[in-house]
Each structure stands twice: as C-alpha cells, then as structure tokens.
Scaffold this motif. Structure first.
Motif, mmCIF file in Angstrom:
data_model
loop_
_atom_site.group_PDB
_atom_site.id
_atom_site.type_symbol
_atom_site.label_atom_id
_atom_site.label_comp_id
_atom_site.label_asym_id
_atom_site.label_seq_id
_atom_site.Cartn_x
_atom_site.Cartn_y
_atom_site.Cartn_z
ATOM 1 N N ILE A 14 49.119 -45.884 -6.214
ATOM 2 C CA ILE A 14 47.998 -46.681 -5.699
ATOM 3 C C ILE A 14 46.918 -45.763 -5.139
ATOM 4 C CG2 ILE A 14 47.329 -48.310 -3.890
ATOM 5 C CD1 ILE A 14 50.238 -49.510 -4.239
ATOM 6 N N ARG A 15 47.319 -44.751 -4.416
ATOM 7 C CA ARG A 15 46.364 -43.835 -3.775
ATOM 8 C C ARG A 15 45.471 -43.153 -4.811
ATOM 9 N NH1 ARG A 15 46.109 -40.432 0.991
ATOM 10 N NH2 ARG A 15 44.067 -39.466 0.780
ATOM 11 N N LYS A 16 46.053 -42.815 -5.960
ATOM 12 C CA LYS A 16 45.253 -42.192 -7.017
ATOM 13 C C LYS A 16 44.204 -43.157 -7.552
ATOM 14 C CE LYS A 16 49.188 -39.677 -8.383
ATOM 15 N NZ LYS A 16 50.307 -40.122 -9.148
ATOM 16 N N MET A 17 44.469 -44.430 -7.428
ATOM 17 C CA MET A 17 43.525 -45.443 -7.919
ATOM 18 C C MET A 17 42.438 -45.752 -6.880
ATOM 19 S SD MET A 17 44.613 -46.615 -10.970
ATOM 20 C CE MET A 17 43.869 -48.218 -11.022
ATOM 21 N N VAL A 18 42.830 -45.956 -5.627
ATOM 22 C CA VAL A 18 41.878 -46.428 -4.614
ATOM 23 C C VAL A 18 41.335 -45.306 -3.731
ATOM 24 C CG1 VAL A 18 42.908 -48.728 -4.595
ATOM 25 C CG2 VAL A 18 43.626 -47.074 -2.869
ATOM 26 N N ILE A 19 41.912 -44.126 -3.824
ATOM 27 C CA ILE A 19 41.499 -42.891 -3.137
ATOM 28 C C ILE A 19 41.765 -42.914 -1.632
ATOM 29 C CG2 ILE A 19 39.597 -41.256 -2.705
ATOM 30 C CD1 ILE A 19 40.550 -41.465 -5.675
ATOM 31 N N ASN A 20 41.308 -43.909 -0.929
ATOM 32 C CA ASN A 20 41.379 -43.963 0.528
ATOM 33 C C ASN A 20 42.810 -44.264 0.999
ATOM 34 O OD1 ASN A 20 41.323 -45.707 3.104
ATOM 35 N ND2 ASN A 20 39.330 -44.671 3.143
ATOM 36 N N HIS A 21 43.281 -43.504 1.987
ATOM 37 C CA HIS A 21 44.645 -43.651 2.523
ATOM 38 C C HIS A 21 44.885 -45.060 3.071
ATOM 39 C CE1 HIS A 21 48.238 -42.907 4.923
ATOM 40 N NE2 HIS A 21 47.574 -43.279 5.994
ATOM 41 N N ASP A 22 43.974 -45.544 3.916
ATOM 42 C CA ASP A 22 44.162 -46.865 4.521
ATOM 43 C C ASP A 22 44.141 -47.966 3.470
ATOM 44 O OD1 ASP A 22 44.404 -45.859 7.119
ATOM 45 O OD2 ASP A 22 42.229 -45.880 7.427
ATOM 46 N N ASP A 23 43.243 -47.836 2.492
ATOM 47 C CA ASP A 23 43.195 -48.811 1.402
ATOM 48 C C ASP A 23 44.496 -48.790 0.607
ATOM 49 O OD1 ASP A 23 40.619 -49.474 2.176
ATOM 50 O OD2 ASP A 23 39.644 -48.366 0.540
ATOM 51 N N ALA A 24 45.031 -47.597 0.365
ATOM 52 C CA ALA A 24 46.286 -47.471 -0.386
ATOM 53 C C ALA A 24 47.430 -48.141 0.365
ATOM 54 C CB ALA A 24 46.602 -46.006 -0.660
ATOM 55 N N ARG A 25 47.459 -47.979 1.672
ATOM 56 C CA ARG A 25 48.502 -48.633 2.478
ATOM 57 C C ARG A 25 48.356 -50.156 2.403
ATOM 58 N NH1 ARG A 25 51.171 -45.842 6.826
ATOM 59 N NH2 ARG A 25 50.851 -47.748 8.010
ATOM 60 N N ASP A 26 47.114 -50.644 2.459
ATOM 61 C CA ASP A 26 46.883 -52.092 2.349
ATOM 62 C C ASP A 26 47.325 -52.624 0.989
ATOM 63 O OD1 ASP A 26 45.813 -52.071 4.901
ATOM 64 O OD2 ASP A 26 43.721 -52.169 4.227
ATOM 65 N N VAL A 27 46.970 -51.911 -0.073
ATOM 66 C CA VAL A 27 47.338 -52.346 -1.421
ATOM 67 C C VAL A 27 48.854 -52.275 -1.602
ATOM 68 C CG1 VAL A 27 47.103 -51.865 -3.890
ATOM 69 C CG2 VAL A 27 45.094 -51.755 -2.408
ATOM 70 N N LEU A 28 49.487 -51.259 -1.054
ATOM 71 C CA LEU A 28 50.944 -51.164 -1.119
ATOM 72 C C LEU A 28 51.582 -52.367 -0.426
ATOM 73 C CD1 LEU A 28 53.587 -49.704 -1.796
ATOM 74 C CD2 LEU A 28 53.303 -48.420 0.337
ATOM 75 N N GLN A 29 51.048 -52.726 0.723
ATOM 76 C CA GLN A 29 51.580 -53.885 1.443
ATOM 77 C C GLN A 29 51.417 -55.159 0.610
ATOM 78 O OE1 GLN A 29 49.997 -54.359 5.387
ATOM 79 N NE2 GLN A 29 51.140 -56.227 5.760
#
Length: 183
Positions: free
Chosen positions: A39-54
């Motif tokens: 996910i992080r490779k897609m959305v770049i931002n750490h916080d956004d990646a955590r949100d998408v993972l959730q």
C-alpha cells in the motif's frame, strides 16, 4: 501444499464466530507488514498507508465469508489492498483544491515525506513509478519489489498472465526512459 493447509486453517478460524478474532489476529500477524509496504508504494504517505491498511483489514473482516478459497489468501488480500489504494487515491484526487494532478501530488509527498530516504537513483525510480498507470504501478511493485510470480499477480488483478507480462514490460520501459532523462 503447506500454504493450502495454512489457508484452510486460517479460513476456518475466520469463519467460525468463536475463533474469528483469533483468526484475524493470525492474519494480521502474517500479512500486515507485506500489505503495508504494498500500500505504501501506492499511496507514498505513511499515515495514508496506515489508513488504507486499516480499511483493507476492515473489508477483509466484513467479507471473509464471501471468499471462496479459489485463490491463496495472500492474493485475495493483495487484491483488496490494491483496490483500496486505488479507491483512496481517487478520493484524494477529487479533494485536491488546485489543479495539481495525482502524479504531482504524490511526487510532492515523495520528496517531502519524513519517512522516505534514499539516494538520487531511488528517488528517481520512485518518481518514475508515480508516472505509471494504476495497473502498471501495481504490477511493477508486485513483480519488482515483492518478487511475485506473474500468475499470482494475474490472480490479484483478475487478468491473464500475458496481460501482466505486457503491463510489466511497458512499466519497465517507461521507467527506464524517465530515469535516463532525469539522470
């Protein structure tokens, strides 16, 4: 064979109301880190990646009974994570207040994010990846960084192996051209 047995056991845990929480804990322990980095490779931002993972894990929790088991759990999880990432980026694009496009916004995130480090070549690679289509990004990231087999990527994207090979080849070609121009 071992993966099939593990998947069956995990599905049994997830589908049984008494062991569902335990099954989810096992799933999170087993897949959270790989999903986060995908996910992080897609959305770049750490916080956004955590949100998408959730959001991905919530979707898994809600829809585990619909999973038929025709594919491996990890391909199902990566499909959900990929779709959630694309959905998130689409929402983010709609809320951009100026005329900045998604590639510019993600490039800005890449260059200013406190959790991203790397030499000039790595940053150039990441910028080049941002210029790909969503499917090309997914295919490139899964094949290049995660070293997934073409067949698994085809399952995740619900497409053919040949289509995945074409997407990967085109992505590599575009990335090479962009890096040559940049360096």
């Amino acid at each position: 064979m071992e993966q099939k047995t593990t998947d069956q056991y995990l599905l049994a845990l997830l589908r049984n109301e008494r062991s569902r929480k335990e099954g989810m804990a096992v799933l999170i322990h087993s897949y959270q880190e790989r999903l986060y980095w995908h996910i992080r490779k897609m959305v770049i931002n750490h916080d956004d990646a955590r949100d998408v993972l959730q959001e991905t894990l919530i979707r898994v929790w809600r829809n585990v009974h619909q999973f038929k088991g025709d594919s491996a759990i990890f391909t199902w999880l990566f499909r959900i994570a990929s779709n959630e990432s694309v959905r998130f980026l689409g929402k983010k694009q709609r809320y951009l207040t100026n005329k900045m496009n998604m590639e510019e916004m993600l490039t800005n995130e890449l260059e200013t994010a406190p959790f991203i480090s790397g030499d000039e070549i790595q940053i150039a690679l990441q910028r080049a990846i941002l210029g790909l289509t969503e499917k090309q990004k997914i295919v490139f990231n899964l094949r290049y960084f995660d070293e997934m087999e073409y067949a698994d990527i085809a399952e995740i994207l619900e497409t053919t192996v040949n289509n995945v090979k074409v997407l990967f080849h085109n992505a590599k070609t575009q990335i090479q051209e962009k890096i040559k121009k940049e360096i």
